[in-house]
Design a protein around this motif. Structure first.
Motif, PDB file in Angstrom:
ATOM      1  N   PHE A 217       0.818  -1.213   0.000  1.00 27.45           N
ATOM      2  CA  PHE A 217       0.000   0.000   0.000  1.00 27.45           C
ATOM      3  C   PHE A 217       0.853   1.265   0.000  1.00 27.45           C
ATOM      4  O   PHE A 217       0.373   2.333  -0.376  1.00 27.45           O
ATOM      5  CB  PHE A 217      -1.001   0.001   1.168  1.00 27.45           C
ATOM      6  CG  PHE A 217      -0.407   0.263   2.519  1.00 27.45           C
ATOM      7  CD1 PHE A 217      -0.144   1.554   2.931  1.00 27.45           C
ATOM      8  CD2 PHE A 217      -0.127  -0.781   3.378  1.00 27.45           C
ATOM      9  CE1 PHE A 217       0.390   1.802   4.182  1.00 27.45           C
ATOM     10  CE2 PHE A 217       0.405  -0.541   4.621  1.00 27.45           C
ATOM     11  CZ  PHE A 217       0.674   0.748   5.022  1.00 27.45           C
ATOM     12  N   ASN A 238       0.520   2.686  10.889  1.00 26.44           N
ATOM     13  CA  ASN A 238       0.487   1.237  10.731  1.00 26.44           C
ATOM     14  C   ASN A 238       1.465   0.533  11.669  1.00 26.44           C
ATOM     15  O   ASN A 238       1.221  -0.593  12.095  1.00 26.44           O
ATOM     16  CB  ASN A 238       0.824   0.856   9.289  1.00 26.44           C
ATOM     17  CG  ASN A 238      -0.398   0.851   8.401  1.00 26.44           C
ATOM     18  OD1 ASN A 238      -1.098  -0.138   8.325  1.00 26.44           O
ATOM     19  ND2 ASN A 238      -0.683   1.977   7.773  1.00 26.44           N
ATOM     20  N   ILE A 311      -6.502   2.089  16.998  1.00 34.06           N
ATOM     21  CA  ILE A 311      -5.690   2.468  15.838  1.00 34.06           C
ATOM     22  C   ILE A 311      -5.932   1.516  14.675  1.00 34.06           C
ATOM     23  O   ILE A 311      -6.135   1.937  13.545  1.00 34.06           O
ATOM     24  CB  ILE A 311      -4.195   2.468  16.213  1.00 34.06           C
ATOM     25  CG1 ILE A 311      -3.916   3.583  17.212  1.00 34.06           C
ATOM     26  CG2 ILE A 311      -3.330   2.635  14.968  1.00 34.06           C
ATOM     27  CD1 ILE A 311      -2.564   3.489  17.833  1.00 34.06           C
ATOM     28  N   PRO A 313      -8.345  -1.207  13.298  1.00 34.44           N
ATOM     29  CA  PRO A 313      -9.666  -1.818  13.488  1.00 34.44           C
ATOM     30  C   PRO A 313      -9.668  -3.321  13.240  1.00 34.44           C
ATOM     31  O   PRO A 313     -10.599  -4.004  13.655  1.00 34.44           O
ATOM     32  CB  PRO A 313     -10.528  -1.098  12.466  1.00 34.44           C
ATOM     33  CG  PRO A 313      -9.577  -0.575  11.451  1.00 34.44           C
ATOM     34  CD  PRO A 313      -8.319  -0.274  12.188  1.00 34.44           C
ATOM     35  N   ARG A 314      -8.641  -3.845  12.560  1.00 35.58           N
ATOM     36  CA  ARG A 314      -8.621  -5.285  12.311  1.00 35.58           C
ATOM     37  C   ARG A 314      -8.490  -6.069  13.606  1.00 35.58           C
ATOM     38  O   ARG A 314      -8.908  -7.204  13.710  1.00 35.58           O
ATOM     39  CB  ARG A 314      -7.474  -5.656  11.377  1.00 35.58           C
ATOM     40  CG  ARG A 314      -7.737  -5.269   9.943  1.00 35.58           C
ATOM     41  CD  ARG A 314      -6.516  -5.485   9.121  1.00 35.58           C
ATOM     42  NE  ARG A 314      -5.405  -4.697   9.629  1.00 35.58           N
ATOM     43  CZ  ARG A 314      -4.184  -4.737   9.129  1.00 35.58           C
ATOM     44  NH1 ARG A 314      -3.903  -5.538   8.137  1.00 35.58           N
ATOM     45  NH2 ARG A 314      -3.234  -3.981   9.625  1.00 35.58           N
TER      46      ARG A 314
ATOM     47  N   LEU B 104      -4.471  -1.170  -0.345  1.00 37.50           N
ATOM     48  CA  LEU B 104      -5.097  -0.089   0.410  1.00 37.50           C
ATOM     49  C   LEU B 104      -4.549  -0.111   1.837  1.00 37.50           C
ATOM     50  O   LEU B 104      -4.283  -1.177   2.393  1.00 37.50           O
ATOM     51  CB  LEU B 104      -6.621  -0.271   0.431  1.00 37.50           C
ATOM     52  CG  LEU B 104      -7.326  -0.050  -0.910  1.00 37.50           C
ATOM     53  CD1 LEU B 104      -8.733  -0.611  -0.877  1.00 37.50           C
ATOM     54  CD2 LEU B 104      -7.363   1.419  -1.259  1.00 37.50           C
ATOM     55  N   ASP B 105      -4.401   1.089   2.402  1.00 37.45           N
ATOM     56  CA  ASP B 105      -3.892   1.177   3.763  1.00 37.45           C
ATOM     57  C   ASP B 105      -4.926   0.596   4.732  1.00 37.45           C
ATOM     58  O   ASP B 105      -6.049   1.085   4.797  1.00 37.45           O
ATOM     59  CB  ASP B 105      -3.609   2.643   4.103  1.00 37.45           C
ATOM     60  CG  ASP B 105      -2.931   2.791   5.454  1.00 37.45           C
ATOM     61  OD1 ASP B 105      -3.107   1.901   6.307  1.00 37.45           O
ATOM     62  OD2 ASP B 105      -2.234   3.792   5.658  1.00 37.45           O
ATOM     63  N   PRO B 106      -4.553  -0.449   5.505  1.00 37.42           N
ATOM     64  CA  PRO B 106      -5.555  -1.127   6.339  1.00 37.42           C
ATOM     65  C   PRO B 106      -6.059  -0.311   7.525  1.00 37.42           C
ATOM     66  O   PRO B 106      -7.112  -0.637   8.065  1.00 37.42           O
ATOM     67  CB  PRO B 106      -4.800  -2.364   6.837  1.00 37.42           C
ATOM     68  CG  PRO B 106      -3.355  -2.023   6.728  1.00 37.42           C
ATOM     69  CD  PRO B 106      -3.242  -1.098   5.549  1.00 37.42           C
ATOM     70  N   VAL B 107      -5.364   0.740   7.931  1.00 34.23           N
ATOM     71  CA  VAL B 107      -5.801   1.445   9.136  1.00 34.23           C
ATOM     72  C   VAL B 107      -6.469   2.793   8.841  1.00 34.23           C
ATOM     73  O   VAL B 107      -6.705   3.578   9.751  1.00 34.23           O
ATOM     74  CB  VAL B 107      -4.656   1.613  10.166  1.00 34.23           C
ATOM     75  CG1 VAL B 107      -4.044   0.271  10.506  1.00 34.23           C
ATOM     76  CG2 VAL B 107      -3.592   2.570   9.689  1.00 34.23           C
ATOM     77  N   TYR B 108      -6.765   3.055   7.571  1.00 35.84           N
ATOM     78  CA  TYR B 108      -7.545   4.235   7.219  1.00 35.84           C
ATOM     79  C   TYR B 108      -8.823   3.781   6.515  1.00 35.84           C
ATOM     80  O   TYR B 108      -8.809   2.781   5.797  1.00 35.84           O
ATOM     81  CB  TYR B 108      -6.759   5.155   6.286  1.00 35.84           C
ATOM     82  CG  TYR B 108      -5.687   5.962   6.984  1.00 35.84           C
ATOM     83  CD1 TYR B 108      -5.893   7.291   7.319  1.00 35.84           C
ATOM     84  CD2 TYR B 108      -4.472   5.385   7.314  1.00 35.84           C
ATOM     85  CE1 TYR B 108      -4.914   8.029   7.964  1.00 35.84           C
ATOM     86  CE2 TYR B 108      -3.482   6.111   7.962  1.00 35.84           C
ATOM     87  CZ  TYR B 108      -3.707   7.428   8.280  1.00 35.84           C
ATOM     88  OH  TYR B 108      -2.750   8.150   8.927  1.00 35.84           O
ATOM     89  N   TYR B 152     -13.455   0.190   6.726  1.00 35.82           N
ATOM     90  CA  TYR B 152     -12.035  -0.067   6.512  1.00 35.82           C
ATOM     91  C   TYR B 152     -11.910  -1.110   5.398  1.00 35.82           C
ATOM     92  O   TYR B 152     -12.842  -1.901   5.181  1.00 35.82           O
ATOM     93  CB  TYR B 152     -11.399  -0.572   7.799  1.00 35.82           C
ATOM     94  CG  TYR B 152     -11.263   0.512   8.836  1.00 35.82           C
ATOM     95  CD1 TYR B 152     -10.143   1.326   8.860  1.00 35.82           C
ATOM     96  CD2 TYR B 152     -12.264   0.737   9.773  1.00 35.82           C
ATOM     97  CE1 TYR B 152     -10.020   2.342   9.791  1.00 35.82           C
ATOM     98  CE2 TYR B 152     -12.159   1.746  10.713  1.00 35.82           C
ATOM     99  CZ  TYR B 152     -11.028   2.546  10.717  1.00 35.82           C
ATOM    100  OH  TYR B 152     -10.911   3.547  11.627  1.00 35.82           O
ATOM    101  N   HIS B 154     -10.624  -3.977   5.182  1.00 35.12           N
ATOM    102  CA  HIS B 154     -10.867  -5.384   5.510  1.00 35.12           C
ATOM    103  C   HIS B 154     -12.357  -5.695   5.657  1.00 35.12           C
ATOM    104  O   HIS B 154     -12.742  -6.858   5.687  1.00 35.12           O
ATOM    105  CB  HIS B 154     -10.114  -5.782   6.776  1.00 35.12           C
ATOM    106  CG  HIS B 154     -10.714  -5.239   8.037  1.00 35.12           C
ATOM    107  ND1 HIS B 154     -10.348  -4.031   8.575  1.00 35.12           N
ATOM    108  CD2 HIS B 154     -11.659  -5.733   8.858  1.00 35.12           C
ATOM    109  CE1 HIS B 154     -11.047  -3.802   9.657  1.00 35.12           C
ATOM    110  NE2 HIS B 154     -11.853  -4.812   9.874  1.00 35.12           N
TER     111      HIS B 154
END
Lengths: 318, 328
Positions: A217, A238, A311, A313-314, B104-108, B152, B154
């Protein structure tokens, strides 16, 4: 988010209970009898039995544990065998002194370590990375009590610009936040305590940032035309959850105090108290201190957990 | 004809490490007209993705050595400074990647990532950019777009993620769209939906497009022209219908023979024998010669020059003009 908080809190309760069991039983697993230190060596069997009964040592262990736990829940950790003062006062006093150091060591160590690691991670293999990673390894590898003694020799003995030991003008009595001159007593112990966390956090941050930098990314971010600053902001966010985990542990260690560093600077914190309690076989103090420190660890982990899932969400889903 | 949107002349990309040098792209020349779809077809390691990334200078600067000339809308891409490059990327040219999972950036949130791109290139308030992001999600036909904005990556399926990726790529009205195998990672049914969407958006918005794929079927679906790459060279180029009907280069013919096209079920697929050459040690002659049934002595001495048997058609094979009398 509130749901998540409650769920994590529920996980923390059995952990805290487990910790208390371990704390309680550790003392009985250790060799030596705590009563030996307070009883004269020629005490009669009657006297021994009487003292045992007075401290509740004659009951079966589960009963002793439950009684102890019941008292602990209301803040009564019993009485120190060595000083006869309530354990609560001993522990909170020592924790307070250590947290004075931690209050300064935590922001210094965390921000320095994180910045060093972030810069190194953005330029892997470059000279700046080598210099920063090298200093981080040095910080982790140098024994901090030795480093503390070296600092004392340079700044207190040779240059005489900073005090060598104690917490303030009144010796190791009480640190006074309102007395500006007491701040001088903080400098050397705070620097000494910061070395290891700086090194560990710098290395963790470097590894996390360098790893994120290699993810796909980041190319997308560049392909969107973002400035390098914006790209690095994405990368740091991240990398942060990984770093927070290590920061949480380091915070716990700092609250636990370093026996060696507190001894070098005669700073009567929790490490100092622990070492005294061990030497005196002061079981109630030992139990109280370990339990408090363990609970601080549990609370810190809970907090780290929540920050991580805020920070990233996963993490919430698992 | 109007001046081309993309002009690539003699592009070379080498990846230099201490141990070896990989010749990933070797003398690639092509152009794309505004609104045209060029498909670069090739197998893994043929240099197609590297060519695409070179167009936006997305290759790692410390390892990749790029030479030749790349002009997009008249701008010399290889001469741009950091600020010019940042304006070009995402503004004039944007890219869709193969793996929507990792691209894609996973935390945005999806919305944040689109808004950020819009504000970078067009400025404006956050609210305006968000409204535009919502329009874009609707444009790429993401259901309940308003809620998806706050999702998000995911939380979306692969197909929706790729649509979000497309929305982001289109956010600043690029004149050139680069697509790096955008359907490869998707399920077959989702693949065709995304492909149809891309083709429609490309036509509606009039974007020049370079579409990289290894899938002949995908190429035939979307392309106006096809360029076939092998070992870092374009070995054949021409309009899609002509190439599919009448491939000139033995490699292109081999590719077509190796697809499923109604053979009887018990017959093996005709695979091309051998494997592609090592890009660190390319043979001096035609890179395909070692696998080619028709290779002769000439093929081994120097890479064949391009031949143009018909208007708009090119092939790098010594046998081309002799073997195809209908074009002579």
């Amino acid at each position: 988010m509130i749901n998540l908080f409650l769920r994590r809190l529920m996980y923390a309760v059995p952990i805290a209970f487990g910790v208390s069991v371990v704390c309680f039983s550790l003392v009985y697993l250790a060799p030596g009898d705590p009563l030996q230190t307070i009883l004269p060596s020629d005490a009669s069997a009657d006297t021994i039995a009487m003292v045992k009964a007075a401290y509740g040592f004659d009951k079966p262990l589960p009963i002793q544990f439950l009684k102890w736990l019941g008292r602990v829940m209301v803040g009564d950790f019993g009485q120190s065998i060595a000083t006869r003062r309530p354990v609560v006062l001993e522990v909170t006093g020592a924790l307070y002194n250590t947290s004075v150091l931690a209050l300064f060591a935590v922001p210094i160590a965390f921000s320095t370590g994180f910045s060093m690691g972030a810069i190194a991670g953005c330029f892997p293999g470059k000279w700046i990375d080598r210099v920063l990673t090298g200093s981080a390894v040095l910080g982790v590898s140098l024994p901090n009590y030795w480093f503390g003694i070296v600092l004392v020799i340079f700044f207190a003995v040779e240059a005489m610009v900073l005090p060598a030991t104690g917490m303030g003008a009144n010796g190791s009595d009480q640190f006074n936040f309102l007395r500006w001159s007491d701040a001088r007593y903080l400098v050397l112990p705070v620097i000494t305590l910061s070395m290891v966390p700086i090194g560990i956090i710098a290395r963790t941050t470097r590894a996390a940032v360098a790893e994120v930098m290699n993810q796909d990314f980041v190319i997308t971010l560049r392909a969107k035309g973002l400035s390098e600053t914006a790209v690095i902001r994405h990368v740091l966010k991240n990398a942060l959850p990984q770093v927070l985990a290590v920061m949480g542990l380091q915070f716990g260690y700092l609250m636990g105090g370093s026996i060696l560093v507190e001894t070098v600077f005669t700073w009567p914190g929790s490490g100092f108290l622990l070492s005294k309690a061990i030497i005196n076989r002061d079981v109630p103090v030992l139990q109280g201190t370990i339990l408090m420190l363990a609970l601080i660890f549990v609370a810190t982990n809970l907090l780290v957990d929540l920050m991580q899932s805020w920070i990233d969400p996963r993490i919430r889903r698992t | 004809m109007s001046s081309p949107l993309v002009e690539v002349q003699d592009l070379n990309v080498r990846f230099v490490t201490r141990e070896s040098t990989a010749h990933a792209v070797n003398g690639v020349t092509f152009s794309v007209q505004p609104g045209e779809v060029l498909c670069i077809l090739g197998e893994s390691g043929s240099g197609k993705s590297v060519t695409l990334r070179a167009l936006m200078r997305l290759l790692p600067a410390n390892k990749a050595r790029i030479s030749g000339s790349i002009k997009v809308d008249g701008q010399d891409v290889l001469a741009l400074d950091a600020a010019g490059l940042s304006r070009l990327r995402g503004g004039l040219v944007s890219m869709i990647f193969q793996e929507p999972m990792t691209a894609l950036d996973p935390v945005y949130t999806i919305g944040d990532q689109i808004v950020e791109t819009i504000r970078r290139h067009k400025g404006g308030t956050k609210a305006a950019a968000r409204a535009r992001a919502l329009e874009l999600l609707e444009l790429v036909k993401i259901p309940s777009a308003a809620q998806r904005l706050d999702n998000y990556p995911h939380e979306l399926s692969g197909g929706l993620r790729q649509r979000a990726m497309i929305a982001m790529a289109l956010s600043c009205g690029p004149r050139l769209l680069l697509a790096d195998e955008p359907t490869t990672a998707l399920d077959a049914t989702v693949q065709i939906q995304v492909l149809i969407l891309l083709r429609k958006l490309q036509a509606d918005l009039g974007m020049g497009t370079i579409f990289v794929t290894h899938d002949l079927g995908v190429a035939s679906e979307i392309a106006d022209r096809i360029a076939v790459m092998y070992a870092g060279r374009i070995i054949e180029e021409g309009p899609v219908a002509d190439i599919l009907a009448n491939p000139l280069h033995p490699y292109t013919r081999g590719l077509m023979a190796s697809t499923v096209h109604g053979q009887s079920r018990d017959r093996d697929i005709d695979a091309i024998p051998g494997s592609p050459p090592d890009l660190r040690q390319l043979p001096p002659g035609c890179a395909f010669a070692p696998r080619c049934a028709q290779a002769s002595g000439d093929c081994l001495t120097a890479p064949p020059e391009p031949r143009y048997p018909a208007p708009g058609r090119m092939a790098r094979c010594v046998q081309v003009s002799a073997k195809t009398p209908e074009f002579a």
